[in-house]
Scaffold this active site. Sequence first.
Site, PDB file in Angstrom:
ATOM      1  N   CYS A 166       1.649   2.664   1.645  1.00 58.09           N
ATOM      2  CA  CYS A 166       0.636   1.856   2.192  1.00 58.09           C
ATOM      3  C   CYS A 166      -0.752   1.037   1.549  1.00 58.09           C
ATOM      4  CB  CYS A 166      -0.635   3.361   3.208  1.00 58.09           C
ATOM      5  SG  CYS A 166       0.647   3.755   4.403  1.00 58.09           S
ATOM      6  N   HIS A 306     -10.231   3.015   2.310  1.00 56.26           N
ATOM      7  CA  HIS A 306      -8.714   2.486   3.264  1.00 56.26           C
ATOM      8  C   HIS A 306      -9.143   3.369   4.840  1.00 56.26           C
ATOM      9  CE1 HIS A 306      -4.508   3.709   2.969  1.00 56.26           C
ATOM     10  NE2 HIS A 306      -4.702   4.927   3.102  1.00 56.26           N
ATOM     11  N   GLU A 317     -12.433   9.605   0.384  1.00 57.25           N
ATOM     12  CA  GLU A 317     -12.620   8.434  -0.093  1.00 57.25           C
ATOM     13  C   GLU A 317     -13.603   8.196  -0.455  1.00 57.25           C
ATOM     14  OE1 GLU A 317     -11.819   3.491   1.336  1.00 57.25           O
ATOM     15  OE2 GLU A 317     -10.854   6.061   2.642  1.00 57.25           O
ATOM     16  N   LYS A 335      -9.663  -0.184  10.225  1.00 63.03           N
ATOM     17  CA  LYS A 335      -8.268   0.120  11.012  1.00 63.03           C
ATOM     18  C   LYS A 335      -9.027   1.165  12.582  1.00 63.03           C
ATOM     19  CE  LYS A 335      -5.377   1.834   7.114  1.00 63.03           C
ATOM     20  NZ  LYS A 335      -6.681   1.093   5.564  1.00 63.03           N
ATOM     21  N   HIS A 340      -3.437   1.433  11.824  1.00 59.51           N
ATOM     22  CA  HIS A 340      -2.994   1.732  10.031  1.00 59.51           C
ATOM     23  C   HIS A 340      -1.617   0.674  10.147  1.00 59.51           C
ATOM     24  CE1 HIS A 340      -2.190   2.243   6.353  1.00 59.51           C
ATOM     25  NE2 HIS A 340      -2.177   3.479   6.496  1.00 59.51           N
ATOM     26  N   PHE A 399       0.662   7.350   0.569  1.00 58.64           N
ATOM     27  CA  PHE A 399       1.041   8.208  -0.181  1.00 58.64           C
ATOM     28  C   PHE A 399       2.236   8.284  -1.647  1.00 58.64           C
ATOM     29  CE2 PHE A 399       3.836   9.701   4.410  1.00 58.64           C
ATOM     30  CZ  PHE A 399       1.698  10.243   4.392  1.00 58.64           C
TER      31      PHE A 399
END
Length: 411
Positions: A166, A306, A317, A335, A340, A399
């Site tokens: 991502c 993110h 984060e 998002k 996402h 990931f």
Amino acid sequence: MTPPRPFRAAVTGLGLVTPAGVGVDENWKRVLSAVPTASADPALAGLPVDFSCRVPPEFDPAAVLGRRTAWRLGRHVQLGMVAAREALRDCGLDSSTWDGARVGVVMGNSLGGTAAFEQQHQILREKGASSVSPLFLPSYGVNMAAGYVAIDCGARGPNLAVSTACASGSTALGVARDLLRNGTCDVVLAGGAEAAVSPSMMAGLAAAGALSRRSRDPATASRPFDADRDGFVAGEGAGVLVLEREADARARGARVRGCISGYGASADAVHDTAPDPEGAGARNAVRAALADAGLSGADIGHVNAHGTATRLGDVAEAHVIRRAIGAAAAVTSTKGVTGHCMGAAGAIEAVFTLLALESGLVPPTANLERLDPEVDCDLVQGAPRPVTSGAALNNSFGFGGQNAVLVLTAA
């Protein structure tokens, strides 16, 4: 070792196709209004998670690309090509007259054409190998968005596909900037394209516990940093930016939409899917991006986080932002509107971050009703917030513990 001098890559063209709309203007209006796009998805009926964020149904790739061309392409390629065409129109360059050997393409993608893979696998099982389409691999490949964008505009320079989960879209922009800085290219089209909202991918993400389960009210499911978040909502989309050396762009009288002034990348090296709870890897990427730009955390007035709405990721984060940037930056996650978009997310959000710098408005985080008490950042809620700072951060994590951070600055 003497650090390299800061290098600003001018962004002269922007293109978007996302669940928030087709085209930059439509996207920006939707994101500023904080109207979510998640809804029930007929293609996912019967699955544990049966909703997603899809590009609006009025998107017609055949009308834009031509019926025969669109028929040959995987959906991630269709999205990427349409976004690239908008970015080229925006930048004012004529691809029929440029030196194509000096033009590169770098596109991020995480999973390739998953719908094409599932379809052809089913054909293989039911009808045998002789019935599998000869267009299967070109429609599926992770690299094909980059390849087809180059074919479409005659870009004969380096043609690269990057896959850092991502973080792919942001990684692509960092790589593209390096191609300009080292003199390999004069122009680079860069970004990300993803269309992986298919049954097998969604079943796997649901089994991993990554997705929201708010099937009764999908519109409220993507809720970054909210105390009641329960996972992300998968989306599809593409974002493409045209990058040039700043001196070249200004010499030809181009409209510079902003600059990519810093890039940092790192690995958590902790877990395959969960973020480092201490945020050490992400913090390293932030600090590397700031150092690359010749800035400090105090110079950053806005962070496009993110912010996927996972329980662990948002808190980790937030701690990274607070420690590396401080408490003053206005933080948002777009998002909440788009969901996402995985490998395309970083590029899409880079566009939104540049638009925030250009307009002086930071979009609110959709569905943020009750801030998680563990989130110690200044989240923008309710309405857009005026911000005058000339520098912003765009975070992307994936990931595998892969992190990519961009510093974007106003023109």
